[in-house]
Design an enzyme around this catalytic site. Sequence first.
Site, PDB file in Angstrom:
ATOM      1  CG  ASP A  37     -26.290  -8.018 -21.496  1.00 35.60           C
ATOM      2  OD1 ASP A  37     -25.564  -9.001 -21.664  1.00 35.60           O
ATOM      3  OD2 ASP A  37     -25.957  -6.861 -21.796  1.00 35.60           O
ATOM      4  CE  LYS A  38     -23.442  -8.697 -25.807  1.00 37.35           C
ATOM      5  NZ  LYS A  38     -22.854  -7.799 -26.785  1.00 37.35           N
ATOM      6  CB  THR A  39     -27.056 -15.507 -26.869  1.00 41.53           C
ATOM      7  OG1 THR A  39     -27.178 -14.744 -28.083  1.00 41.53           O
ATOM      8  CG2 THR A  39     -28.452 -15.846 -26.366  1.00 41.53           C
TER       9      THR A  39
ATOM     10  CE  LYS B 118     -29.519  -2.258 -40.045  1.00 39.73           C
ATOM     11  NZ  LYS B 118     -28.204  -2.624 -40.614  1.00 39.73           N
TER      12      LYS B 118
ATOM     13  CG  PHE C 273     -28.801  -0.538 -32.888  1.00 42.05           C
ATOM     14  CD1 PHE C 273     -30.108  -0.921 -33.116  1.00 42.05           C
ATOM     15  CD2 PHE C 273     -28.114  -1.090 -31.817  1.00 42.05           C
ATOM     16  CE1 PHE C 273     -30.716  -1.858 -32.299  1.00 42.05           C
ATOM     17  CE2 PHE C 273     -28.710  -2.019 -30.995  1.00 42.05           C
ATOM     18  CZ  PHE C 273     -30.024  -2.405 -31.233  1.00 42.05           C
TER      19      PHE C 273
END
Length: 675
Positions: free
Chosen positions: A424-426, A613, A590
């Site tokens: 799902d992500k590097t 942000k 986040f």
Amino acid sequence: MTRGRIRARLRRSHLHPFSCLRPNANNEEPHPLSGPGFSRIVHCNRPDSHLKKPLKYCSNYISTTKYNIATFLPKALYEQFYRVANFYFLVAAGLSLTAVAPFSPLSMIAPLAFVVGISMLKEALEDWRRFAQDMKVNSRKASVHKGDGVFGYKPWQKIQVGDVVKVEKDQFFPADLLLLSASYDDGVSYVETMNLDGETNLKVKRSLEVTLPLEDDEAFKNFTGTIKCEDPNPSLYTFIGNFEYEQQVYPLDPSQILLRDSKLRNTAYVYGVVIFTGFDSKVMQNSTKSPSKRSKIEKKMDKIIYILLSLLLLISSISSIGFAVKIKLQMPDWWYMQPENPDSLYDPDQPSKSGLAHLVTALILYGYLIPISLYVSIEIVKVFQARFINQDIQMYDEESGNTAQARTSNLNEELGQVDTILSDKTGTLTCNQMDFLKCSIAGTAYGIRSSEVEVAAEKQMAMDLEEQDTQITNGSRCRKSAHNSWEDSRGGPEIELESVITSKCENDQKPAIKGILAICQTAVPELNEETGMFTYEAESPDEAAFLVAAREFGFEFCKRTQSSVFIREKYTHPGQFIEREFKILNLLEFTSKRKRMSVIVQDEDGQILLLCKGADSIIFDRLSKNGRVYETTTAKHLNDYGEVGLRTLALAYKKLDESEYSAWNDEFVKSQNFN
């Protein structure tokens, strides 16, 4: 009146987010947590209260073994005879005890016992290794409050519900804990949950404001409290409960829970009280019993055995049919083979009975068509493969000092057969180290040729060395003009992308960046006494890289308190630091769902700002018509420099008056079900 209401809410908050109104335990009924699923009661710092039912909870001892002394023999035998070949030889060994067997029973039972014994011995050895690892975990030492403010070390397996535990940096949590306090003044701690959910980003945990004074061992001398919460369940991201302390009731949520098998990072120490132990902990609730793993080769062998068995049955059937025909038609003419007992298996009057007897004999006689020794050979090969893996020097990690450990040899042949990896992500497949190199802000691309952070650092060092130079004086005048431009920009559009104000002086082209990156974050600064520089303990490498970039551009995040962040501005006056305070009124962290982080701050002039942000696609959707002036340019930068690692950061701010802030906060409280 409005300002007074806002201040009252601030006093009722803990750290950044607002908490719900805290009812008095004497005057009002606490939030009901009765009924199925909410019967857990924990008496903090009083573990002896949980020795009798109904408060007698399970111990903190855990076991991941597949067998025990009582279940090893039946389970292991089932595992062995689940194999087709072993089951066939078991049947054949039973038939060898009959009168029609062509061999002695020992010749059939001995090979079978040897094969099954070797396999069971391997299973026992591997399960013993699991047991040894479990004992190693259960024997880990944790600092536990023993009474009178004195902490001592105790094995994990002896930790009880209600114990107060002190966990230090880079240590694992021995059980599920309620965070009471941390080494940081604001009760923030960082936790790595990679063993639970595979996430490499650190999670921020915050203690209740009321327990922040419990900052050293002596503070727990007279500490007591009661936790009423949900029963053990496998949900890692939810928690419902109340904390009764000093005749007040405080709601609990997952941000105060430290889960077993997660690790404390970037925090010197934390104090916590044990809520769930052993198999009641969430990580063990999610664990499953050790399955019977069978490789593709072993499954393919079973298919081959089925084919060989079918062939064996066909050959034996043809042989038995021919034998029955011989007994029926030809045996009466064989005067020298007439049976003395007419009831024997060779009675010409009963050929079917003779054929069935011969079928059993043929199955045993031709049984060597089934390669029972093949299983033994494969088991021996697997054992040696596991030893080679454990001793492989190329699989040794020098940094951590860890070697490869093959906990089971059942799936050795599956190694190297992976053809697809889904991630799902590097960060899952890399070191996850971030440096702020390139970005696009307000339509201007930075870092196309070289790192703007390095350029800013070089300019800052030049300014410090030439502080008395006359050019610096002129530059200061230009920078003052740019700073005023920032102050004047507050009267601009209601929502706009962060503007980069460039000095009009030809000798100084340094942008007057407003420092949002230094404010909209959840990191904690640590001062390095040797270098005098601040290092940042952040929940993700991205956030730490942003803070370093903001520092090099002249806005250094230097201090955090319960409700404020302090920023050192370097470019207001050359060679001097101006420390500004921004009060954190509220913060939305986040999340992967929101893909953004928002914070409401109040500056020294009383101006309330909403800073956001997040991902560019999320911020773009929330911009006003006037705020979309840089959207096309930023999108072009993404297309032009995406392949070279251009990182975009969408920043926005909105001015809020007190009525807007009050309405926004009421809506936020309502959305979070804090009532």
